[in-house]
Design an enzyme around this catalytic site. Structure first.
Site, PDB file in Angstrom:
ATOM      1  N   GLY A  53     -65.243-126.392 -59.862  1.00 44.89           N
ATOM      2  CA  GLY A  53     -65.784-126.667 -60.849  1.00 44.89           C
ATOM      3  C   GLY A  53     -65.566-128.315 -61.676  1.00 44.89           C
ATOM      4  N   ALA A 103     -62.874-123.596 -67.107  1.00 50.11           N
ATOM      5  CA  ALA A 103     -63.474-122.397 -67.405  1.00 50.11           C
ATOM      6  C   ALA A 103     -64.485-122.788 -69.010  1.00 50.11           C
ATOM      7  CB  ALA A 103     -61.967-122.316 -68.704  1.00 50.11           C
ATOM      8  N   ASP A 104     -64.917-120.871 -68.477  1.00 54.30           N
ATOM      9  CA  ASP A 104     -66.413-121.905 -68.913  1.00 54.30           C
ATOM     10  C   ASP A 104     -66.338-121.378 -70.971  1.00 54.30           C
ATOM     11  OD1 ASP A 104     -67.775-121.807 -66.715  1.00 54.30           O
ATOM     12  OD2 ASP A 104     -67.019-119.698 -66.243  1.00 54.30           O
ATOM     13  N   GLY A 148     -64.975-118.239 -63.787  1.00 54.37           N
ATOM     14  CA  GLY A 148     -66.397-117.560 -62.774  1.00 54.37           C
ATOM     15  C   GLY A 148     -68.109-118.129 -62.661  1.00 54.37           C
ATOM     16  N   ARG A 149     -67.978-119.193 -63.225  1.00 54.22           N
ATOM     17  CA  ARG A 149     -69.166-119.689 -63.348  1.00 54.22           C
ATOM     18  C   ARG A 149     -69.460-119.879 -61.643  1.00 54.22           C
ATOM     19  NH1 ARG A 149     -70.576-123.560 -62.423  1.00 54.22           N
ATOM     20  NH2 ARG A 149     -68.603-124.981 -61.889  1.00 54.22           N
ATOM     21  N   GLU A 166     -58.935-117.960 -57.410  1.00 56.69           N
ATOM     22  CA  GLU A 166     -58.602-118.702 -58.614  1.00 56.69           C
ATOM     23  C   GLU A 166     -57.294-118.041 -59.750  1.00 56.69           C
ATOM     24  OE1 GLU A 166     -62.136-119.724 -61.392  1.00 56.69           O
ATOM     25  OE2 GLU A 166     -62.174-121.873 -60.469  1.00 56.69           O
ATOM     26  N   LYS A 225     -66.518-125.828 -74.410  1.00 58.28           N
ATOM     27  CA  LYS A 225     -65.970-124.138 -74.388  1.00 58.28           C
ATOM     28  C   LYS A 225     -65.386-123.318 -74.964  1.00 58.28           C
ATOM     29  CE  LYS A 225     -67.490-126.063 -69.128  1.00 58.28           C
ATOM     30  NZ  LYS A 225     -66.512-126.052 -69.181  1.00 58.28           N
TER      31      LYS A 225
HETATM   32  O1  DER Z   1     -65.717-121.183 -61.755  1.00 56.29           O
HETATM   33  C1  DER Z   1     -64.732-121.539 -62.549  1.00 56.29           C
HETATM   34  O2  DER Z   1     -64.292-120.794 -63.365  1.00 56.29           O
HETATM   35  C2  DER Z   1     -64.847-122.175 -62.637  1.00 56.29           C
HETATM   36  O3  DER Z   1     -63.376-123.422 -63.188  1.00 56.29           O
HETATM   37  C3  DER Z   1     -65.679-122.791 -64.510  1.00 56.29           C
HETATM   38  O4  DER Z   1     -65.541-122.415 -65.314  1.00 56.29           O
HETATM   39  C4  DER Z   1     -65.212-124.826 -64.911  1.00 56.29           C
HETATM   40  O5  DER Z   1     -66.101-126.016 -63.771  1.00 56.29           O
HETATM   41  P1  DER Z   1     -66.455-126.867 -64.160  1.00 56.29           P
HETATM   42  O6  DER Z   1     -65.747-127.763 -65.050  1.00 56.29           O
HETATM   43  O7  DER Z   1     -67.931-127.152 -63.758  1.00 56.29           O
HETATM   44  O8  DER Z   1     -67.199-126.637 -65.771  1.00 56.29           O
END
Ligand code: DER
Length: 227
Positions: A29, A85-86, A97-98, A105, A123
């Site tokens: 991410g 994280a989301d 999981g985005r 992970e 978040k």
């Molecule tokens: O997909 C994931 O779990 C990533 O860690 C995501 O949740 C965070 O992505 P970002 O840092 O681009 O917001």
């Protein structure tokens, strides 16, 4: 942008928690990329670490930053995992999981003594109500979606944008985005989803709060939250 400044502050702070000789899980991410950027300059300054990437994209980016890499097979236990994280609730339970990488992970998070979540204020949430991504083998997809509906969820196969048909994960499976609204009992939902035949993992991370530090990037500093 302000968001990038906050992500950079979080990522750089997390990187500075890394000590010489550590084996470090590298999440997936945009926020973790800033941690990798900082690690890269620390490595140029003599820091000696090995990174274990959680996805093909994390591996590619770590290579570009010159971070020496190993696998979870080489290093079954890690000192630290840095990931994004989301959504994060006050008990440091989270939804990830985005990026459709939550299966590996979660393996890396599980293997680490300490879990550093790099994020920004957007978040944080009083409760978990974001979409829960679930990785499933294609063979079981339709039956699993029926079971998700019985659990009160609305499952949607994640479709590619520059690819017709479903997103295919790094492990060759489908990602099903499941909406449940406000999740009152995230622990039991996580275990119910995990136990559906064909499911590899879901984006609920409710078992790691005690080893988690959440680094919230702000415009001029960071806030660190731990239980
Ligand atoms: O997909 C994931 O779990 C990533 O860690 C995501 O949740 C965070 O992505 P970002 O840092 O681009 O917001």
């Amino acid at each position: 942008t302000d968001a990038n400044i906050m992500k950079k502050n979080a990522g750089y702070y997390a990187a500075e928690l890394v000590e010489d000789g550590m084996i470090v899980g590298l999440g997936t991410g945009s926020t973790v990329f800033f941690a990798m950027e900082k690690l890269s300059s620390m490595i140029n300054g003599g820091l000696d670490i090995v990174g274990v990437p959680t996805s093909y994209q994390a591996m590619r980016r770590a290579r570009e930053y010159g971070i020496p890499l190993g696998t979870l097979d080489d290093y079954p236990t890690l000192d630290l995992a840095i990931d994004g994280a989301d959504q994060i609730d006050p008990k440091l339970r989270m939804i990830k999981g985005r990026g459709a990488a939550q299966t590996m992970e979660k393996c890396v998070c599980d293997a680490a003594d300490s879990f550093i979540v790099v994020s920004d204020p957007s978040k944080l949430s009083d409760r978990l109500d974001a979409v829960v991504p679930v990785e499933v083998i294609p063979f079981a997809c339709s039956t699993m979606m029926e079971t998700v509906r019985k659990l009160g969820g609305v499952p949607v196969v994640r479709e590619g944008v520059k690819k017709d048909g479903p997103v295919i994960t790094d492990s060759g499976n489908f990602e099903i985005d499941c909406s449940f609204g406000i999740i009152k009992d995230p622990e039991s939902l996580e275990s119910r989803l995990n136990n559906i035949p064909g499911v590899l993992s879901c984006g609920l991370f409710t078992q790691y709060s005690s080893k988690t530090r959440v680094v919230i990037g702000k415009k001029n500093d960071v806030e660190v939250i731990l239980l």
